[in-house]
Design an enzyme around this catalytic site. Structure first.
Site, PDB file in Angstrom:
ATOM      1  N   TRP A   1      22.113  46.813  59.166  1.00 27.04           N
ATOM      2  CA  TRP A   1      22.167  45.739  58.728  1.00 27.04           C
ATOM      3  C   TRP A   1      23.747  45.202  57.910  1.00 27.04           C
ATOM      4  O   TRP A   1      23.824  44.267  57.659  1.00 27.04           O
ATOM      5  CB  TRP A   1      21.068  45.617  57.293  1.00 27.04           C
ATOM      6  CG  TRP A   1      19.453  46.342  57.498  1.00 27.04           C
ATOM      7  CD1 TRP A   1      19.143  46.067  58.732  1.00 27.04           C
ATOM      8  CD2 TRP A   1      18.755  45.480  56.855  1.00 27.04           C
ATOM      9  NE1 TRP A   1      17.898  46.288  58.648  1.00 27.04           N
ATOM     10  CE2 TRP A   1      17.060  45.948  57.517  1.00 27.04           C
ATOM     11  CE3 TRP A   1      18.744  45.428  55.113  1.00 27.04           C
ATOM     12  CZ2 TRP A   1      16.385  45.971  56.353  1.00 27.04           C
ATOM     13  CZ3 TRP A   1      17.587  45.140  55.025  1.00 27.04           C
ATOM     14  CH2 TRP A   1      15.957  45.789  55.407  1.00 27.04           C
TER      15      TRP A   1
ATOM     16  N   HIS B   1      32.059  53.164  61.935  1.00 27.21           N
ATOM     17  CA  HIS B   1      31.568  51.935  62.095  1.00 27.21           C
ATOM     18  C   HIS B   1      33.147  51.243  62.668  1.00 27.21           C
ATOM     19  O   HIS B   1      33.993  51.293  61.198  1.00 27.21           O
ATOM     20  CB  HIS B   1      30.796  51.170  61.652  1.00 27.21           C
ATOM     21  CG  HIS B   1      29.863  50.137  61.862  1.00 27.21           C
ATOM     22  ND1 HIS B   1      31.241  49.042  62.022  1.00 27.21           N
ATOM     23  CD2 HIS B   1      29.424  49.958  62.553  1.00 27.21           C
ATOM     24  CE1 HIS B   1      30.460  47.961  63.048  1.00 27.21           C
ATOM     25  NE2 HIS B   1      28.879  48.440  63.246  1.00 27.21           N
TER      26      HIS B   1
ATOM     27  N   GLU C   1      30.031  52.046  70.353  1.00 23.77           N
ATOM     28  CA  GLU C   1      29.751  50.756  70.263  1.00 23.77           C
ATOM     29  C   GLU C   1      31.408  50.259  70.866  1.00 23.77           C
ATOM     30  O   GLU C   1      32.391  50.077  70.183  1.00 23.77           O
ATOM     31  CB  GLU C   1      29.978  50.988  68.745  1.00 23.77           C
ATOM     32  CG  GLU C   1      28.722  51.393  68.674  1.00 23.77           C
ATOM     33  CD  GLU C   1      27.794  50.374  67.126  1.00 23.77           C
ATOM     34  OE1 GLU C   1      26.849  50.208  66.973  1.00 23.77           O
ATOM     35  OE2 GLU C   1      29.381  50.740  66.375  1.00 23.77           O
TER      36      GLU C   1
ATOM     37  N   GLY D   1      28.862  42.510  67.644  1.00 32.32           N
ATOM     38  CA  GLY D   1      28.637  40.877  67.139  1.00 32.32           C
ATOM     39  C   GLY D   1      29.523  40.093  68.291  1.00 32.32           C
ATOM     40  O   GLY D   1      29.348  38.745  67.643  1.00 32.32           O
TER      41      GLY D   1
ATOM     42  N   GLY E   1      22.900  46.018  65.125  1.00 34.71           N
ATOM     43  CA  GLY E   1      23.535  45.393  64.196  1.00 34.71           C
ATOM     44  C   GLY E   1      22.805  44.005  64.209  1.00 34.71           C
ATOM     45  O   GLY E   1      21.193  43.447  63.424  1.00 34.71           O
ATOM     46  N   GLY E   2      23.236  42.728  64.076  1.00 29.41           N
ATOM     47  CA  GLY E   2      22.771  41.395  63.977  1.00 29.41           C
ATOM     48  C   GLY E   2      21.417  41.220  64.584  1.00 29.41           C
ATOM     49  O   GLY E   2      20.520  40.388  63.938  1.00 29.41           O
TER      50      GLY E   2
HETATM   51  C1  PEP Z   1      27.145  47.421  65.015  1.00 19.46           C
HETATM   52  O1  PEP Z   1      27.487  46.621  64.193  1.00 19.46           O
HETATM   53  O2  PEP Z   1      26.716  48.128  64.869  1.00 19.46           O
HETATM   54  C2  PEP Z   1      26.069  46.411  66.050  1.00 19.46           C
HETATM   55  C3  PEP Z   1      26.320  46.747  67.030  1.00 19.46           C
HETATM   56  O3  PEP Z   1      26.739  45.072  65.364  1.00 19.46           O
HETATM   57  P1  PEP Z   1      25.709  43.757  66.658  1.00 19.46           P
HETATM   58  O4  PEP Z   1      24.349  44.528  67.287  1.00 19.46           O
HETATM   59  O5  PEP Z   1      25.839  42.861  66.079  1.00 19.46           O
HETATM   60  O6  PEP Z   1      27.085  43.615  67.854  1.00 19.46           O
END
Ligand code: PEP
Length: 258
Positions: A11, A95, A171, A177, A239-240
């Site tokens: 979140w 992260h 990631e 994002g 994330g989002g």
């Molecule tokens: C995250 O914050 O780990 C992420 C993958 O963000 P998003 O899904 O928004 O790209």
């Protein structure tokens, strides 16, 4: 190798307690019938206790987004591993937003992972290259270095169910994002060619094959299946899209049908 899929929602710094109280019951209702996928949500520290109460009996697990490695002390603003473990089962570590905005390094990430494992927390250990590193062809060296340095000096064992208490999240920073997810094929290749071999060199083939590796970066309900159908990807760190009940539920559904 049979690895149970897992979808975790990060979140970030979103949702007040009042907002969390609206979202969580929707998630509990929508995720109730979905079997065969482990579900984790990682709210900010302030709403952990409220969310924990709302999740009771739902089968949805709780994670934090960070911790400090010291057991206790004069570290204003920090939260210890034991404090996190009183409330959560999982913790996101390393992260890219923490590496970029809060100066976290491979060394501090390594200390945090060790501290988390010591108190029985399951780290969700994030690695991934930046846009520039990707453009310069440095993905292999950066991701390998992050995995090896982040997990240096750590011993891992499978529990009775064959689970290893560690998740790795690949990631790519350029996908977080941005709405520009990596392709499933690219993410799978990074996991197959870089992350699993690095894990194997640290822990041996058997443990490396049991560690679940998630993909994260602009995952949503409409593109999740592309990742989950890959042989090396065992779920997602979201994330989002984890802030919207229908999106998160859609992603978990996609993980369940693969
Ligand atoms: C995250 O914050 O780990 C992420 C993958 O963000 P998003 O899904 O928004 O790209």
């Amino acid at each position: 190798m049979n690895r149970t899929p897992l979808v975790a929602g990060n979140w970030k710094m979103y949702k007040t307690i009042a907002e969390a109280r609206q979202l969580v019951p929707e998630l509990v209702r929508g995720l109730k019938e979905i079997q065969g996928v482990q579900k984790v949500i990682c709210p900010p520290f302030t709403s952990l206790m409220s969310v924990k109460a709302l999740l009771e009996g739902s089968g949805i697990h709780l994670g934090a987004q960070n911790l400090f490695w010291e057991k206790e002390g004069a570290y204003t603003g920090e939260v210890s591993p034991t404090m996190v473990a009183e409330v959560c089962e999982y913790v996101i570590i390393g992260h890219s937003e923490r590496r970029i905005y809060f100066g976290e390094t491979d060394e501090t990430v390594n200390r945090k992972i060790k501290a988390a494992l010591e108190v029985g927390l399951i780290p969700i250990f994030c690695v991934g290259e930046t846009f520039d590193e990707n453009e310069k062809g440095l993905t292999v060296s950066v991701v390998r270095r992050q995995v090896e340095a982040g997990l240096q000096g750590i011993e891992l064992r499978q529990n009775g169910h064959g689970d290893v208490p560690l998740l790795v999240a690949y990631e790519p920073v350029w996908a977080i994002g941005t709405g520009k997810a990596a392709s499933g094929e690219f993410a799978n290749e990074v996991v197959r060619e870089i992350i699993r071999p690095a894990l194997a060199s640290l822990f041996g083939e058997k443990i490396a094959g049991s560690i679940r590796v998630l993909y994260g970066g602009s995952v949503k309900a409409s593109n999740a299946a592309e990742f989950f159908e890959q042989t090396e990807i065992d779920g997602a760190l979201v994330g989002g899209a984890s802030l919207k009940a229908d999106e998160f539920i859609g992603i978990v559904c996609a993980a369940a049908v693969i």
